[in-house]
Design a protein around this motif. Structure first.
Motif, short mmCIF file in Angstrom:
data_model
loop_
_atom_site.label_atom_id
_atom_site.label_comp_id
_atom_site.label_asym_id
_atom_site.label_seq_id
_atom_site.Cartn_x
_atom_site.Cartn_y
_atom_site.Cartn_z
N ALA A 1 0.83 -1.21 0.00
CA ALA A 1 0.00 0.00 0.00
C ALA A 1 0.86 1.26 0.00
CB ALA A 1 -0.93 0.00 1.22
N ALA A 2 2.09 1.15 0.50
CA ALA A 2 3.00 2.29 0.46
C ALA A 2 3.81 2.32 -0.83
CB ALA A 2 3.95 2.23 1.66
N LEU A 3 4.10 1.15 -1.38
CA LEU A 3 4.90 1.09 -2.59
C LEU A 3 4.15 1.60 -3.81
CD1 LEU A 3 6.67 -2.36 -2.06
CD2 LEU A 3 7.77 -0.11 -2.11
N VAL A 4 2.83 1.53 -3.80
CA VAL A 4 2.05 2.01 -4.94
C VAL A 4 2.22 3.52 -5.14
CG1 VAL A 4 -0.28 2.32 -5.85
CG2 VAL A 4 0.39 0.12 -4.90
N PRO A 5 1.97 4.37 -4.14
CA PRO A 5 2.22 5.81 -4.36
C PRO A 5 3.70 6.13 -4.47
CG PRO A 5 1.58 5.41 -2.08
CD PRO A 5 1.36 4.12 -2.82
N TRP A 6 4.54 5.34 -3.77
CA TRP A 6 5.98 5.60 -3.87
C TRP A 6 6.48 5.34 -5.29
CZ3 TRP A 6 9.90 7.98 -1.79
CH2 TRP A 6 11.18 7.67 -2.26
N GLY A 7 6.00 4.29 -5.94
CA GLY A 7 6.41 4.01 -7.30
C GLY A 7 6.03 5.13 -8.25
N PHE A 8 4.84 5.67 -8.08
CA PHE A 8 4.43 6.81 -8.91
C PHE A 8 5.34 8.01 -8.67
CE2 PHE A 8 1.98 10.80 -9.09
CZ PHE A 8 1.70 10.84 -10.45
N PHE A 9 5.66 8.28 -7.42
CA PHE A 9 6.51 9.42 -7.09
C PHE A 9 7.93 9.23 -7.63
CE2 PHE A 9 9.85 10.71 -4.10
CZ PHE A 9 9.78 12.08 -4.23
N SER A 10 8.54 8.09 -7.35
CA SER A 10 9.94 7.88 -7.74
C SER A 10 10.11 7.85 -9.25
CB SER A 10 10.48 6.59 -7.11
OG SER A 10 9.73 5.47 -7.55
N GLU B 1 5.24 12.01 19.28
CA GLU B 1 5.11 13.43 19.03
C GLU B 1 6.12 14.20 19.89
OE1 GLU B 1 3.52 14.73 16.76
OE2 GLU B 1 2.00 13.28 16.18
N PRO B 2 6.67 15.31 19.42
CA PRO B 2 6.33 15.99 18.16
C PRO B 2 7.12 15.50 16.96
CG PRO B 2 7.86 17.35 19.36
CD PRO B 2 7.61 16.12 20.22
N TRP B 3 7.96 14.47 17.17
CA TRP B 3 8.82 14.02 16.07
C TRP B 3 8.01 13.43 14.92
CZ3 TRP B 3 13.06 16.34 16.91
CH2 TRP B 3 13.55 16.49 18.19
N ARG B 4 6.89 12.80 15.25
CA ARG B 4 6.07 12.22 14.18
C ARG B 4 5.51 13.30 13.28
NH1 ARG B 4 0.54 9.90 13.65
NH2 ARG B 4 0.70 8.16 12.16
N SER B 5 5.08 14.41 13.85
CA SER B 5 4.56 15.51 13.04
C SER B 5 5.68 16.14 12.21
CB SER B 5 3.90 16.57 13.92
OG SER B 5 2.77 16.04 14.58
N LEU B 6 6.86 16.29 12.81
CA LEU B 6 7.99 16.85 12.08
C LEU B 6 8.43 15.92 10.95
CD1 LEU B 6 10.17 18.33 14.97
CD2 LEU B 6 8.78 19.57 13.31
N TYR B 7 8.12 14.64 11.10
CA TYR B 7 8.43 13.68 10.05
C TYR B 7 7.69 14.04 8.76
CZ TYR B 7 9.61 9.01 8.25
OH TYR B 7 10.12 7.97 7.51
N GLY B 8 6.61 14.78 8.90
CA GLY B 8 5.83 15.21 7.75
C GLY B 8 6.57 16.20 6.86
N LEU B 9 7.71 16.73 7.31
CA LEU B 9 8.53 17.57 6.43
C LEU B 9 9.00 16.79 5.22
CD1 LEU B 9 10.63 19.54 9.07
CD2 LEU B 9 8.75 20.40 7.67
N ASN B 10 9.01 15.48 5.33
CA ASN B 10 9.15 14.61 4.16
C ASN B 10 7.75 14.44 3.58
OD1 ASN B 10 9.41 12.56 2.29
ND2 ASN B 10 10.05 11.00 3.77
N PRO B 11 7.43 15.11 2.48
CA PRO B 11 6.05 15.08 1.98
C PRO B 11 5.54 13.67 1.70
CG PRO B 11 7.32 16.76 0.85
CD PRO B 11 8.30 15.95 1.64
N MET B 12 6.42 12.75 1.31
CA MET B 12 5.98 11.40 1.01
C MET B 12 5.58 10.63 2.26
SD MET B 12 5.70 11.05 -2.13
CE MET B 12 5.32 9.29 -2.10
N ALA B 13 6.01 11.08 3.42
CA ALA B 13 5.55 10.45 4.66
C ALA B 13 4.05 10.64 4.83
CB ALA B 13 6.31 11.03 5.86
#
Length: 282
Positions: free
Chosen positions: A94-103, A221-233
């Motif tokens: 389920a993660a590899l499907v959008p990741w494949g489109f992105f990469s 938290e708050p590291w999980r929210s900051l992880y969102g700086l990676n848009p693909m997360a």
């Protein structure tokens, strides 16, 4: 009646073309006016991608499936990485499907200007169309892999939640991220040709910085929210939430959305600023 001097008449209509300076407008209206060219380039890229291949469009399915098998063996079985209570193959795929489109879109966009050098040198058209078409051409691959994901979910007796209505938003988020980074890299690749050699490393490093083989719930938290700086997360966690019913991503989605838009807007302005040298440098 005295006829005007042709030399003087022509002089009245002389137009001097000069390169623009500083930051320029995006001129998105011109992109819309050339939308037929955009559709043509997308269709051309799709045909070229599978021309003279043995398996054809099956590569769009085999690549994420093989990656899912490797992740399931090493991360799911041997390392026993948690998967939010889901079967690890479905969790990772389920993660590899959008990741494949992105990469794939990122790699194609980064080399799009150099690959279309002959077209860029001959005629004028909004250069933004080239990386946009490169990213959009991966939509067919995404659709095929998504169908396989649905089949896997049925096989594991997992049914989509009502949140599936948000799935187009996460696809759009993946598109904006791929296009934004692709605009930066494609413009840089025209001037510095060694950029193409760094794209593969960038994609590999980004893969392991994205919660594909592991859930972002491992972070507090708050590291999980900051992880969102990676848009693909945010894209990956959003796909799992919308399809598989994993815990709501929360603030990570909003952080990823802001980061994605920042990359897209800055990449578009940088691309337009460097556009003046494309025809001479490419």
């Amino acid at each position: 009646m005295e006829l005007p001097n042709p030399i003087e008449a022509d002089a009245e209509f002389d137009i001097i073309l000069e390169p623009s300076s500083g930051w320029v407008s995006l001129q998105l209206r011109h992109v819309w006016e050339f939308r037929e060219l955009l559709f043509f380039l997308v269709w051309r890229d799709i045909k070229v991608r599978y021309k003279q291949t043995v398996l054809g469009a099956a590569w769009a399915i085999l690549q994420p499936v093989f990656t899912m098998v490797v992740f399931s063996v090493f991360f799911g079985h041997l390392a026993r990485i948690p998967s939010d209570g889901l079967p690890y193959p479905v969790f990772s795929f389920a993660a590899l499907v959008p990741w494949g489109f992105f990469s794939n879109g990122l790699v194609a966009a980064a080399d799009s200007l150099v690959g279309n050098a002959n077209l860029i040198k001959k005629i004028y058209f909004p250069r933004l169309i080239v990386p946009i078409s490169a990213v959009l051409s991966g939509s067919i691959d995404f659709l095929l892999a998504f169908i396989v994901l649905l089949c896997m979910m049925v096989g594991f007796h997992i049914w989509p939640t009502i949140h599936i209505i948000f799935l187009p938003f996460f696809f759009l988020l993946a598109f904006t991220t791929a296009l934004g980074v692709g605009l930066w890299l494609s413009a840089m690749n025209v001037q510095f040709r060694d950029v193409r050699h760094t794209v593969g490393f960038l994609v590999q490093a980004w893969l392991f910085c994205t919660p594909i083989a592991y859930p972002s719930s491992l972070l507090r938290e708050p590291w999980r929210s900051l992880y969102g700086l990676n848009p693909m997360a945010g894209v990956v966690e959003g796909f799992r939430w919308a399809l598989l019913g994993t815990p709501a991503p929360g603030a990570i989605i909003w952080v990823s959305m802001l980061a994605s838009f920042a990359v897209l807007i800055s990449g578009a302005f940088y691309f337009r600023r460097m556009e003046r040298i494309f025809a001479d440098t490419v």
